[in-house]
Design an enzyme around this catalytic site. Structure first.
Site, PDB file in Angstrom:
ATOM      1  N   SER A 132      75.415  73.114 -10.080  1.00  0.00           N
ATOM      2  CA  SER A 132      74.826  72.258  -9.045  1.00  0.00           C
ATOM      3  C   SER A 132      75.545  72.460  -7.716  1.00  0.00           C
ATOM      4  CB  SER A 132      74.903  70.788  -9.470  1.00  0.00           C
ATOM      5  OG  SER A 132      74.347  69.991  -8.456  1.00  0.00           O
ATOM      6  N   HIS A 172      71.195  75.025  -9.109  1.00  0.00           N
ATOM      7  CA  HIS A 172      70.550  73.705  -9.008  1.00  0.00           C
ATOM      8  C   HIS A 172      70.751  73.178  -7.587  1.00  0.00           C
ATOM      9  CE1 HIS A 172      69.094  69.934 -10.839  1.00  0.00           C
ATOM     10  NE2 HIS A 172      70.014  69.299 -10.115  1.00  0.00           N
ATOM     11  N   ASP A 208      70.075  70.050  -5.102  1.00  0.00           N
ATOM     12  CA  ASP A 208      69.778  68.609  -5.086  1.00  0.00           C
ATOM     13  C   ASP A 208      69.358  68.140  -3.702  1.00  0.00           C
ATOM     14  OD1 ASP A 208      70.442  67.626  -7.744  1.00  0.00           O
ATOM     15  OD2 ASP A 208      72.514  68.159  -7.277  1.00  0.00           O
ATOM     16  N   MET A 242      68.307  64.920  -1.491  1.00  0.00           N
ATOM     17  CA  MET A 242      68.336  63.446  -1.501  1.00  0.00           C
ATOM     18  C   MET A 242      67.922  62.930  -0.127  1.00  0.00           C
ATOM     19  SD  MET A 242      72.019  62.904  -3.306  1.00  0.00           S
ATOM     20  CE  MET A 242      72.485  63.808  -4.782  1.00  0.00           C
ATOM     21  N   HIS A 267      65.796  70.016  -7.313  1.00  0.00           N
ATOM     22  CA  HIS A 267      65.699  68.651  -7.828  1.00  0.00           C
ATOM     23  C   HIS A 267      65.441  67.720  -6.645  1.00  0.00           C
ATOM     24  CE1 HIS A 267      68.088  65.185 -10.000  1.00  0.00           C
ATOM     25  NE2 HIS A 267      66.832  64.891  -9.825  1.00  0.00           N
ATOM     26  N   MET A 276      65.116  64.380  -5.160  1.00  0.00           N
ATOM     27  CA  MET A 276      65.375  62.939  -5.307  1.00  0.00           C
ATOM     28  C   MET A 276      64.871  62.271  -4.034  1.00  0.00           C
ATOM     29  SD  MET A 276      69.103  63.293  -7.032  1.00  0.00           S
ATOM     30  CE  MET A 276      69.235  64.997  -6.540  1.00  0.00           C
ATOM     31  N   MET A 299      68.125  62.601 -16.595  1.00  0.00           N
ATOM     32  CA  MET A 299      69.308  62.224 -15.808  1.00  0.00           C
ATOM     33  C   MET A 299      70.303  61.505 -16.716  1.00  0.00           C
ATOM     34  SD  MET A 299      68.752  63.526 -12.934  1.00  0.00           S
ATOM     35  CE  MET A 299      70.356  62.993 -12.310  1.00  0.00           C
ATOM     36  N   GLY A 343      79.842  64.007  -9.681  1.00  0.00           N
ATOM     37  CA  GLY A 343      81.135  63.530 -10.174  1.00  0.00           C
ATOM     38  C   GLY A 343      81.117  62.194 -10.888  1.00  0.00           C
ATOM     39  N   ASP A 384      71.217  66.528 -16.529  1.00  0.00           N
ATOM     40  CA  ASP A 384      71.881  66.563 -15.221  1.00  0.00           C
ATOM     41  C   ASP A 384      72.742  65.313 -15.025  1.00  0.00           C
ATOM     42  OD1 ASP A 384      72.538  67.044 -12.579  1.00  0.00           O
ATOM     43  OD2 ASP A 384      70.519  66.674 -11.794  1.00  0.00           O
ATOM     44  N   GLY A 385      74.051  65.534 -14.826  1.00  0.00           N
ATOM     45  CA  GLY A 385      74.958  64.445 -14.493  1.00  0.00           C
ATOM     46  C   GLY A 385      76.101  64.315 -15.484  1.00  0.00           C
ATOM     47  N   GLY A 386      77.308  64.601 -15.005  1.00  0.00           N
ATOM     48  CA  GLY A 386      78.494  64.425 -15.856  1.00  0.00           C
ATOM     49  C   GLY A 386      78.558  65.391 -17.025  1.00  0.00           C
ATOM     50  N   GLY A 412      77.900  70.274 -12.071  1.00  0.00           N
ATOM     51  CA  GLY A 412      78.444  70.328 -10.714  1.00  0.00           C
ATOM     52  C   GLY A 412      79.952  70.412 -10.732  1.00  0.00           C
TER      53      GLY A 412
HETATM   54  C1  DX5 Z   1      73.206  63.797  -9.153  1.00  0.00           C
HETATM   55  C2  DX5 Z   1      72.689  65.207  -9.002  1.00  0.00           C
HETATM   56  C3  DX5 Z   1      73.399  66.158  -9.872  1.00  0.00           C
HETATM   57  C4  DX5 Z   1      74.857  66.336  -9.543  1.00  0.00           C
HETATM   58  C5  DX5 Z   1      75.567  66.720 -10.795  1.00  0.00           C
HETATM   59  O1  DX5 Z   1      72.354  62.921  -8.534  1.00  0.00           O
HETATM   60  O2  DX5 Z   1      71.322  65.267  -9.331  1.00  0.00           O
HETATM   61  O3  DX5 Z   1      72.751  67.435  -9.916  1.00  0.00           O
HETATM   62  O4  DX5 Z   1      75.075  67.301  -8.550  1.00  0.00           O
HETATM   63  O5  DX5 Z   1      76.925  66.740 -10.542  1.00  0.00           O
HETATM   64  P1  DX5 Z   1      78.005  66.493 -11.679  1.00  0.00           P
HETATM   65  O6  DX5 Z   1      77.820  67.573 -12.726  1.00  0.00           O
HETATM   66  O7  DX5 Z   1      79.298  66.595 -10.967  1.00  0.00           O
HETATM   67  O8  DX5 Z   1      77.740  65.133 -12.284  1.00  0.00           O
HETATM   68 ZN    ZN Z   2      70.405  67.261  -9.782  1.00  0.00          ZN
END
Ligand code: DX5
Ligand code: ZN
Length: 223
Positions: free
Chosen positions: A9, A34, A36, A38, A67, A69, A138, A146, A176-178, A198
């Site tokens: 990411s 990836h 993102d 936002m 992605h 958002m 998600m 993070g 996706d996420g953590g 990420g």
């Molecule tokens: C969060 C994003 C993720 C994020 C993941 O809203 O959609 O793609 O960058 O980052 P990590 O892997 O650090 O949680």
């Molecule tokens: Zn994402």
């Protein structure tokens, strides 16, 4: 034993050294980058948009996994398709006419993805399974990199995999996420096909090795 697809990411990259980080990703076993987006409305954060996409496209050899958002993503899917997206994920919660949006993404030559927030049940997808190429689960509340992985995600993916098999739906499951080595194996066992990561890769001392480890995190089942 099939290996998962890995999508680092970009949000966690060092933007002051973006070319360096993208060249590392190019040399890695990553399958996608990836990206993102936002808007500060759908999620409480603003990330990046078209100028960065243009720069990334010039240096990144991996297909882009975009992605969105953002609210009302229909306004921008054509621009992201023209901008080089291979996959476009829209949020289930942000689409009033999801069937139409997914159909349009495919018409534009991209793969159609639907992202589900942690609270959104998978059952809302049953009537659009034929329009979906990838389901992005998600495993954090979207908006920030993070964050800590939400453990309930494993059950959700197990249920989603059953739903897809029962409907003979070939859509991929992406998480996706953590995501890190600490949960990758459980995610893959539950049915995940694509791991987005990420901080666990861009924050690692050795990005190439971190991606290699995730790529090889599916362990053989015990006999
Ligand atoms: C969060 C994003 C993720 C994020 C993941 O809203 O959609 O793609 O960058 O980052 P990590 O892997 O650090 O949680
Ligand atoms: Zn994402």
């Amino acid at each position: 034993m099939t290996q998962p697809f890995i999508a680092p990411s970009l949000l966690a990259a060092d933007f002051a050294n973006l070319q360096r980080d993208l060249e590392l990703v190019n040399r890695s076993e990553a399958d996608y980058l990836h990206f993102d987006v936002m808007d500060g409305i759908f999620v409480p954060n603003i990330s990046f948009g078209f100028p960065l996409l243009e720069a990334v496209r010039r240096h990144c050899k991996k297909p882009l996994d975009v992605h969105l958002m953002i609210t009302d993503p229909d306004r921008y899917i054509e621009a992201f398709a023209e901008g080089g997206a291979a996959v476009i994920h829209v949020h289930y919660e942000a689409c009033t006419h999801l069937h139409r949006t997914l159909t349009r993404i495919r018409e534009l030559g991209c793969r159609a993805g639907v992202a589900l927030n942690p609270h959104t049940p998978i059952t809302g997808l049953v009537d659009v399974l034929e329009q979906i190429d990838v389901i992005l689960i998600m495993s954090v509340n979207p908006g920030f990199g993070g964050q800590s992985f939400i453990p309930h995600t494993i059950q959700k993916i197990t249920g989603l995999k059953q739903l897809l098999v029962a409907n003979q739906c070939p859509a991929l499951i992406e998480v996706d996420g953590g995501v890190s080595l600490a949960n990758a194996q459980a995610l893959l066992t539950a049915g995940t096909d694509v791991l987005v990561a990420g901080n666990s890769v861009f924050g690692a001392a050795d990005l190439l090795d971190a991606i290699y480890q995730l790529k090889n995190s599916r362990k053989p089942m015990m006999a």
